[in-house]
Design a protein around this motif. Sequence first.
Motif, mmCIF file in Angstrom:
data_model
loop_
_atom_site.group_PDB
_atom_site.id
_atom_site.type_symbol
_atom_site.label_atom_id
_atom_site.label_comp_id
_atom_site.label_asym_id
_atom_site.label_seq_id
_atom_site.Cartn_x
_atom_site.Cartn_y
_atom_site.Cartn_z
ATOM 1 N N ASN A 171 -5.141 -3.156 0.901
ATOM 2 C CA ASN A 171 -5.726 -3.855 2.044
ATOM 3 C C ASN A 171 -7.168 -3.407 2.252
ATOM 4 N N GLU A 204 -16.366 -10.887 -0.714
ATOM 5 C CA GLU A 204 -15.049 -11.523 -0.691
ATOM 6 C C GLU A 204 -14.756 -12.229 -2.010
ATOM 7 N N THR A 209 -11.502 -11.133 -4.045
ATOM 8 C CA THR A 209 -10.402 -12.101 -4.050
ATOM 9 C C THR A 209 -9.739 -12.220 -5.413
ATOM 10 N N GLN A 227 -6.217 -8.641 -8.497
ATOM 11 C CA GLN A 227 -4.787 -8.726 -8.219
ATOM 12 C C GLN A 227 -4.332 -7.565 -7.339
ATOM 13 N N THR A 250 -4.938 -7.175 -4.095
ATOM 14 C CA THR A 250 -5.802 -6.868 -2.952
ATOM 15 C C THR A 250 -5.678 -7.950 -1.889
ATOM 16 N N ARG A 251 -5.899 -7.536 -0.654
ATOM 17 C CA ARG A 251 -5.849 -8.478 0.474
ATOM 18 C C ARG A 251 -6.914 -8.097 1.489
ATOM 19 N N VAL A 276 -8.162 -7.877 4.999
ATOM 20 C CA VAL A 276 -7.512 -7.913 6.315
ATOM 21 C C VAL A 276 -8.515 -8.122 7.445
#
Length: 211
Positions: free
Chosen positions: A2, A17, A21, A24, A26-27, A29
């Motif tokens: 995160n 971003e 993005t 792989q 990852t997010r 938040v």
Amino acid sequence: MNIVICSSSVEAGDRIEELVTGVQGTRIVARTSSSRETAQAASEPSVDMSIVDEASLEVGLAARRHIGPIEANFPLWIALLERDSIPTMVRFAQYGFDDAIVAPQSSLEIARHFADIKARRRSVHTNPRLDSIDIVPSLFTRKIVHSDAIDAELVDLLGQGLSDHDIGRVLDRSIQEVRNRLARLLEVNGLTNRTQLATLHLGSQLFDRLV
């Protein structure tokens, strides 16, 4: 993983971003622009990493101070560079960032960097480029000495990683005058090379912000 993105502009945030993005696992938040927003978002237990663009280093520094010393080791704090230079790497180290990544790179390369940083296999303090710096005693604890506003602007440009030629163009001065001024600044400040001078300048800036 995160991630919180701290950026000085929408465009800078979009660039980060876009890089993140494609990695792989990852997010993103949160995206923030102020130190308090960044500190609040990065303080969440689920956050693994905060990424700050190069123009927002001071925001990242202030955010770490808001969080406090106990939580400051988590999450990881990463700076995204537009270009790689020794003075810039010194600045990241002074600001307490864990590491810096030079963009653009592929998603696979970014993923490898993230994994190495998280596993503590690399950091800004172990960057091989910093090994070449001959740090003189108390370099980070004293103020830089310069004679006029031109010298002050010159060392600021030097701290940004500009070459003598580029500094001359910005200041509208001959390259010989730039080099003469650099030689005088080195002598007055008791230094032996331009990297030490840039480091002393960046240290002086950091000192001014913290007092």
